[in-house]
Design a protein around this motif. Structure first.
Motif, PDB file in Angstrom:
ATOM      1  N   MET A  26       0.834  -1.174   0.000  1.00 11.91           N
ATOM      2  CA  MET A  26       0.000   0.000   0.000  1.00 11.91           C
ATOM      3  C   MET A  26       0.887   1.249   0.000  1.00 11.91           C
ATOM      4  SD  MET A  26      -2.953  -1.247  -0.190  1.00 11.91           S
ATOM      5  CE  MET A  26      -2.928  -2.990  -0.544  1.00 11.91           C
ATOM      6  N   ASN A  27       0.348   2.311  -0.473  1.00  6.07           N
ATOM      7  CA  ASN A  27       1.125   3.544  -0.608  1.00  6.07           C
ATOM      8  C   ASN A  27       1.283   4.309   0.690  1.00  6.07           C
ATOM      9  OD1 ASN A  27       1.528   3.227  -3.402  1.00  6.07           O
ATOM     10  ND2 ASN A  27      -0.536   3.962  -3.770  1.00  6.07           N
ATOM     11  N   PHE A  28       0.418   4.090   1.629  1.00 12.45           N
ATOM     12  CA  PHE A  28       0.495   4.760   2.931  1.00 12.45           C
ATOM     13  C   PHE A  28      -0.264   3.920   3.941  1.00 12.45           C
ATOM     14  CE2 PHE A  28      -2.431   6.832  -0.013  1.00 12.45           C
ATOM     15  CZ  PHE A  28      -3.657   6.559   0.576  1.00 12.45           C
ATOM     16  N   LYS A  29      -0.132   4.283   5.203  1.00 13.57           N
ATOM     17  CA  LYS A  29      -0.706   3.508   6.300  1.00 13.57           C
ATOM     18  C   LYS A  29      -2.040   4.115   6.729  1.00 13.57           C
ATOM     19  CE  LYS A  29      -0.392   0.461   9.690  1.00 13.57           C
ATOM     20  NZ  LYS A  29      -0.736  -0.883   9.440  1.00 13.57           N
ATOM     21  N   LEU A  30      -3.047   3.282   6.799  1.00  7.61           N
ATOM     22  CA  LEU A  30      -4.334   3.663   7.366  1.00  7.61           C
ATOM     23  C   LEU A  30      -4.563   2.788   8.596  1.00  7.61           C
ATOM     24  CD1 LEU A  30      -6.699   3.958   4.263  1.00  7.61           C
ATOM     25  CD2 LEU A  30      -5.871   5.811   5.694  1.00  7.61           C
ATOM     26  N   THR A  31      -4.994   3.395   9.662  1.00  4.60           N
ATOM     27  CA  THR A  31      -5.271   2.608  10.858  1.00  4.60           C
ATOM     28  C   THR A  31      -6.505   1.746  10.638  1.00  4.60           C
ATOM     29  OG1 THR A  31      -6.637   4.340  11.841  1.00  4.60           O
ATOM     30  CG2 THR A  31      -4.270   4.371  12.363  1.00  4.60           C
ATOM     31  N   GLN A  32      -6.581   0.681  11.386  1.00  3.61           N
ATOM     32  CA  GLN A  32      -7.712  -0.248  11.380  1.00  3.61           C
ATOM     33  C   GLN A  32      -7.917  -0.923  10.022  1.00  3.61           C
ATOM     34  OE1 GLN A  32     -11.169   1.668  13.115  1.00  3.61           O
ATOM     35  NE2 GLN A  32      -9.877   2.786  14.558  1.00  3.61           N
ATOM     36  N   MET A  33      -6.855  -1.038   9.246  1.00  2.67           N
ATOM     37  CA  MET A  33      -6.896  -1.765   7.981  1.00  2.67           C
ATOM     38  C   MET A  33      -6.010  -2.998   8.136  1.00  2.67           C
ATOM     39  SD  MET A  33      -8.841  -0.242   5.754  1.00  2.67           S
ATOM     40  CE  MET A  33      -8.348  -0.977   4.223  1.00  2.67           C
ATOM     41  N   PRO A  34      -6.575  -4.180   7.958  1.00  2.98           N
ATOM     42  CA  PRO A  34      -5.744  -5.381   8.106  1.00  2.98           C
ATOM     43  C   PRO A  34      -4.718  -5.466   6.978  1.00  2.98           C
ATOM     44  CG  PRO A  34      -7.911  -5.944   7.265  1.00  2.98           C
ATOM     45  CD  PRO A  34      -7.938  -4.477   7.580  1.00  2.98           C
ATOM     46  N   ASP A  35      -3.584  -6.075   7.289  1.00  6.89           N
ATOM     47  CA  ASP A  35      -2.574  -6.302   6.259  1.00  6.89           C
ATOM     48  C   ASP A  35      -3.112  -7.318   5.259  1.00  6.89           C
ATOM     49  OD1 ASP A  35      -0.734  -4.594   7.427  1.00  6.89           O
ATOM     50  OD2 ASP A  35       0.155  -6.189   8.647  1.00  6.89           O
ATOM     51  N   ARG A  36      -2.811  -7.097   4.018  1.00  6.27           N
ATOM     52  CA  ARG A  36      -3.202  -8.043   2.969  1.00  6.27           C
ATOM     53  C   ARG A  36      -2.205  -9.181   2.981  1.00  6.27           C
ATOM     54  NH1 ARG A  36      -6.628 -10.606  -0.189  1.00  6.27           N
ATOM     55  NH2 ARG A  36      -6.384 -10.354  -2.420  1.00  6.27           N
ATOM     56  N   LEU A  37      -2.709 -10.402   2.999  1.00  6.80           N
ATOM     57  CA  LEU A  37      -1.829 -11.559   2.947  1.00  6.80           C
ATOM     58  C   LEU A  37      -1.062 -11.547   1.633  1.00  6.80           C
ATOM     59  CD1 LEU A  37      -4.299 -14.278   4.259  1.00  6.80           C
ATOM     60  CD2 LEU A  37      -2.433 -13.190   5.518  1.00  6.80           C
ATOM     61  N   GLN A  38       0.160 -12.024   1.676  1.00  9.26           N
ATOM     62  CA  GLN A  38       0.986 -12.084   0.474  1.00  9.26           C
ATOM     63  C   GLN A  38       0.640 -13.330  -0.336  1.00  9.26           C
ATOM     64  OE1 GLN A  38       3.241  -9.570  -0.449  1.00  9.26           O
ATOM     65  NE2 GLN A  38       2.127  -8.571   1.204  1.00  9.26           N
ATOM     66  N   LYS A  39       0.902 -13.279  -1.611  1.00  8.21           N
ATOM     67  CA  LYS A  39       0.693 -14.430  -2.491  1.00  8.21           C
ATOM     68  C   LYS A  39       1.766 -15.474  -2.225  1.00  8.21           C
ATOM     69  CE  LYS A  39      -1.353 -12.063  -6.439  1.00  8.21           C
ATOM     70  NZ  LYS A  39      -1.239 -11.886  -7.876  1.00  8.21           N
ATOM     71  N   PRO A  40       1.487 -16.713  -2.393  1.00  3.96           N
ATOM     72  CA  PRO A  40       0.178 -17.283  -2.702  1.00  3.96           C
ATOM     73  C   PRO A  40      -0.704 -17.328  -1.454  1.00  3.96           C
ATOM     74  CG  PRO A  40       1.788 -19.035  -2.532  1.00  3.96           C
ATOM     75  CD  PRO A  40       2.518 -17.736  -2.341  1.00  3.96           C
ATOM     76  N   ARG A  41      -1.926 -16.887  -1.615  1.00  5.42           N
ATOM     77  CA  ARG A  41      -2.878 -16.842  -0.505  1.00  5.42           C
ATOM     78  C   ARG A  41      -3.696 -18.118  -0.448  1.00  5.42           C
ATOM     79  NH1 ARG A  41      -2.434 -11.243  -1.731  1.00  5.42           N
ATOM     80  NH2 ARG A  41      -3.451 -11.308  -3.735  1.00  5.42           N
ATOM     81  N   GLN A  42      -3.989 -18.562   0.753  1.00  8.22           N
ATOM     82  CA  GLN A  42      -4.874 -19.710   0.951  1.00  8.22           C
ATOM     83  C   GLN A  42      -6.290 -19.260   1.308  1.00  8.22           C
ATOM     84  OE1 GLN A  42      -3.927 -22.907   0.227  1.00  8.22           O
ATOM     85  NE2 GLN A  42      -2.154 -21.773  -0.528  1.00  8.22           N
ATOM     86  N   ASN A  43      -6.405 -18.015   1.742  1.00  8.57           N
ATOM     87  CA  ASN A  43      -7.730 -17.441   1.991  1.00  8.57           C
ATOM     88  C   ASN A  43      -7.681 -15.973   1.605  1.00  8.57           C
ATOM     89  OD1 ASN A  43      -6.578 -16.100   4.296  1.00  8.57           O
ATOM     90  ND2 ASN A  43      -6.948 -17.920   5.493  1.00  8.57           N
ATOM     91  N   GLY A  44      -8.843 -15.371   1.510  1.00 12.78           N
ATOM     92  CA  GLY A  44      -8.892 -14.004   1.011  1.00 12.78           C
ATOM     93  C   GLY A  44      -8.579 -13.940  -0.470  1.00 12.78           C
ATOM     94  N   ILE A  45      -8.924 -15.000  -1.193  1.00 17.08           N
ATOM     95  CA  ILE A  45      -8.639 -15.109  -2.625  1.00 17.08           C
ATOM     96  C   ILE A  45      -9.507 -14.115  -3.398  1.00 17.08           C
ATOM     97  CG2 ILE A  45      -8.699 -16.665  -4.630  1.00 17.08           C
ATOM     98  CD1 ILE A  45      -6.726 -17.660  -2.591  1.00 17.08           C
TER      99      ILE A  45
END
Length: 152
Positions: free
Chosen positions: A1-20
């Motif tokens: 992400m380009n900047f930090k927003l509070t209360q935003m979960p980190d996006r899992l890195q690929k390869p993802r097993q959930n959040g596809i």
């Protein structure tokens, strides 16, 4: 992400097993697919060539290779599976998937009626060739599928 927003979960890195994240290509040109991927590829996990667009897409092989060059699995929409099935061409569908290096396949019954046990049989048969996805629903607005129909 380009900047930090509070209360935003980190996006899992690929390869993802959930959040596809699946994205449907409804007929993009090759250049449009490249442009889309130049921005969105970190967020996309799989691409569905929607409906029967792959039947009429010029340079289909090249387009699939564009997506696959980003490490994205590509699959044909369930309507194409249904088009082969209704014509008695299940084996031809499998051959097309192999020919285009497609290892994800969708089994759906949104535009034709397939008895549940028969649908499960197609899912089982296709697992020999790759990952099978199944869609629930119908393109017929009068065909209502209650949310409790799949649970016991």
């Amino acid at each position: 992400m380009n900047f930090k927003l509070t209360q935003m979960p980190d996006r899992l890195q690929k390869p993802r097993q959930n959040g596809i994240t699946m994205v449907m290509d409804k007929g993009l040109s090759i250049d449009e697919a490249k442009n889309f991927l130049s921005v969105a590829h970190p967020h996309v996990d799989i691409v569905k060539l929607g409906f029967g667009t792959s039947f009429v897409t010029p340079n289909l092989r090249e387009k699939i290779e564009v997506y696959q060059s980003y490490g994205l699995p590509v699959y044909f929409g369930g309507t194409l599976f249904e088009a082969f099935l209704i014509r008695g061409q299940f084996d031809d569908y499998v051959a097309v998937c192999k020919d285009y290096n497609i290892s994800y396949m969708e089994v759906s019954d949104g535009s034709i009626t397939i008895p549940h046990t028969e649908k499960c049989g197609y899912i089982e048969k296709l697992t020999k060739y790759g990952t099978v996805l199944s869609e629930v629903g119908s393109k017929d607005a009068a065909h209502i599928i209650p949310p409790t129909s799949g649970s016991n």
